[in-house]
Design an enzyme around this catalytic site. Structure first.
Site, PDB file in Angstrom:
ATOM      1  N   HIS A  45     -47.609   6.846  17.343  1.00 41.95           N
ATOM      2  CA  HIS A  45     -46.818   6.958  18.568  1.00 41.95           C
ATOM      3  C   HIS A  45     -47.650   7.678  19.625  1.00 41.95           C
ATOM      4  CE1 HIS A  45     -42.791   7.058  20.527  1.00 41.95           C
ATOM      5  NE2 HIS A  45     -43.210   8.190  21.055  1.00 41.95           N
ATOM      6  N   HIS A 105     -45.274   5.035  24.291  1.00 42.05           N
ATOM      7  CA  HIS A 105     -44.016   5.484  24.891  1.00 42.05           C
ATOM      8  C   HIS A 105     -44.287   5.952  26.322  1.00 42.05           C
ATOM      9  CE1 HIS A 105     -40.600   8.751  24.700  1.00 42.05           C
ATOM     10  NE2 HIS A 105     -40.384   7.838  25.636  1.00 42.05           N
ATOM     11  N   SER A 113     -46.628  11.073  15.829  1.00 39.67           N
ATOM     12  CA  SER A 113     -46.898  11.207  17.260  1.00 39.67           C
ATOM     13  C   SER A 113     -48.130  12.070  17.473  1.00 39.67           C
ATOM     14  CB  SER A 113     -45.697  11.842  17.970  1.00 39.67           C
ATOM     15  OG  SER A 113     -46.042  12.205  19.293  1.00 39.67           O
ATOM     16  N   GLY A 116     -44.039  14.558  14.835  1.00 43.30           N
ATOM     17  CA  GLY A 116     -45.206  15.145  15.488  1.00 43.30           C
ATOM     18  C   GLY A 116     -45.647  16.440  14.853  1.00 43.30           C
ATOM     19  N   ASP A 166     -47.578   9.167  23.380  1.00 48.69           N
ATOM     20  CA  ASP A 166     -46.745   9.558  24.509  1.00 48.69           C
ATOM     21  C   ASP A 166     -47.572   9.610  25.788  1.00 48.69           C
ATOM     22  OD1 ASP A 166     -44.151  10.054  23.300  1.00 48.69           O
ATOM     23  OD2 ASP A 166     -45.141  11.700  22.257  1.00 48.69           O
ATOM     24  N   MET A 217     -47.290  10.637  29.685  1.00 49.94           N
ATOM     25  CA  MET A 217     -46.469  11.395  30.635  1.00 49.94           C
ATOM     26  C   MET A 217     -47.207  11.532  31.957  1.00 49.94           C
ATOM     27  SD  MET A 217     -45.364  14.499  28.105  1.00 49.94           S
ATOM     28  CE  MET A 217     -45.109  14.222  26.359  1.00 49.94           C
ATOM     29  N   ASP A 241     -37.091  10.273  17.941  1.00 47.54           N
ATOM     30  CA  ASP A 241     -38.270  11.065  18.266  1.00 47.54           C
ATOM     31  C   ASP A 241     -37.841  12.441  18.749  1.00 47.54           C
ATOM     32  OD1 ASP A 241     -40.691  12.095  19.064  1.00 47.54           O
ATOM     33  OD2 ASP A 241     -40.982  10.710  20.738  1.00 47.54           O
TER      34      ASP A 241
END
Length: 223
Positions: A32, A65, A7, A199, A34, A36, A177
Site C-alpha cells: 500500500h 492510495h 503500508s 503499517g 500512500d 499525500m 486502513d
C-alpha cells in the site's frame, strides 16, 4: 480472497528495498503506497518519482492510495509510474459525476479502481459507486499520519458496506486502513473486511518478516 497489504508509510525508506524483500519472503504480494499532497490531508509523503523508482525494483502489486486534491489530473501519470490499483477519496470530488469521471479515467488505464472515504463521511455516500469499483477502502483513522489508534466505529461501517454490497449482488473487496494490530485484526475480518492494510504494526517491529508472518497466519485461518 483475504489479503494483507503492508503500508510503506511506516517503513524505513533508507532500507526500503530490503524491507520489501522481507515482505515478499513472508508471502506478501501487494503493498500500500500512500500519496499525500499537503492539501487534501495535512501531510506530504511520496509521489510519482518514488513510485517510478520502486517499480523498477520489485514485482509487488502497487496499491496506490491518492490522498490528494483533484485526482483526475494525476490518474494517467500514476498509472504510468507503476500503480496497479488506484484508490481515490470520494471527498476529493465535487459531485457524483466527478467521482464517476475519475473511475472511468482509471478504468481507461487498465488499472483496478478503489474508492475510499474518511471516518466522518457517511458510508452510504459510496453506495451508488459500489457497482463501478473493484474495492472500497474504509479509513479506520483520520488520513494523513501513521501510528494512530483504531476507530472502533469503523467495524459498524464495514458491516454496513458489506451488507449493501451483498444486497445488490456485488462481490466487493473491502479494505481497511489505520490502527490495525494483532489484537484487532480478527474483529475487522469478522466485520467483512478482506483486504487489511497494516503499517506500524509491521514496520515498527525489529523483525519485519516475523511481524508480517504473524499477520499472515491469522489471515490464513479465514481463507
Amino acid at each position: 480472497m483475504i489479503k494483507l497489504t503492508p503500508s510503506i508509510l511506516s517503513a524505513d525508506f533508507s532500507r526500503l528495498g530490503d524491507q520489501l524483500k522481507m515482505l515478499t519472503q513472508a508471502g506478501v504480494d501487494t503493498v500500500h503506497l500512500d500519496v499525500m499532497d499537503g492539501h487534501f490531508v495535512s501531510n506530504i509523503s511520496i509521489g510519482l518519482p518514488a513510485i517510478t523508482s520502486l517499480r523498477k525494483n520489485t514485482d509487488l502489486v502497487f496499491d496506490v492510495h491518492l490522498m490528494i486534491s483533484n485526482p483526475k489530473v494525476y490518474v494517467k501519470r500514476f498509472a504510468e509510474a507503476g500503480a496497479d490499483i488506484i484508490t481515490f477519496h470520494v471527498e476529493s470530488c465535487w459531485s457524483a459525476a466527478d467521482v464517476l469521471e475519475v473511475i472511468d479515467l482509471i478504468k481507461q488505464t487498465g488499472k483496478r479502481v478503489g474508492l475510499t472515504l474518511k471516518p466522518n463521511t457517511m458510508v452510504r455516500t459510496v453506495y451508488e459507486f459500489v457497482p463501478h469499483v473493484d474495492q472500497v477502502l474504509i479509513m479506520s483513522v483520520n488520513p494523513g499520519f501513521g501510528g494512530q489508534d483504531f476507530i472502533k466505529e469503523s467495524l459498524r461501517r464495514v458491516q454496513k458496506l458489506r451488507n449493501h454490497a451483498n444486497s445488490i449482488g456485488v462481490d466487493l473487496d473491502i479494505q481497511i486502513d489505520g490502527g490495525i494490530t494483532l489484537s484487532n485484526i480478527k474483529d475487522v475480518l469478522d466485520a467483512g473486511v478482506n483486504i487489511v492494510v497494516v503499517g506500524s504494526a509491521i514496520f515498527g517491529e525489529k523483525d519485519i518478516r516475523t511481524a508480517t508472518t504473524n499477520f499472515m497466519k491469522i489471515l490464513e485461518e479465514y481463507q
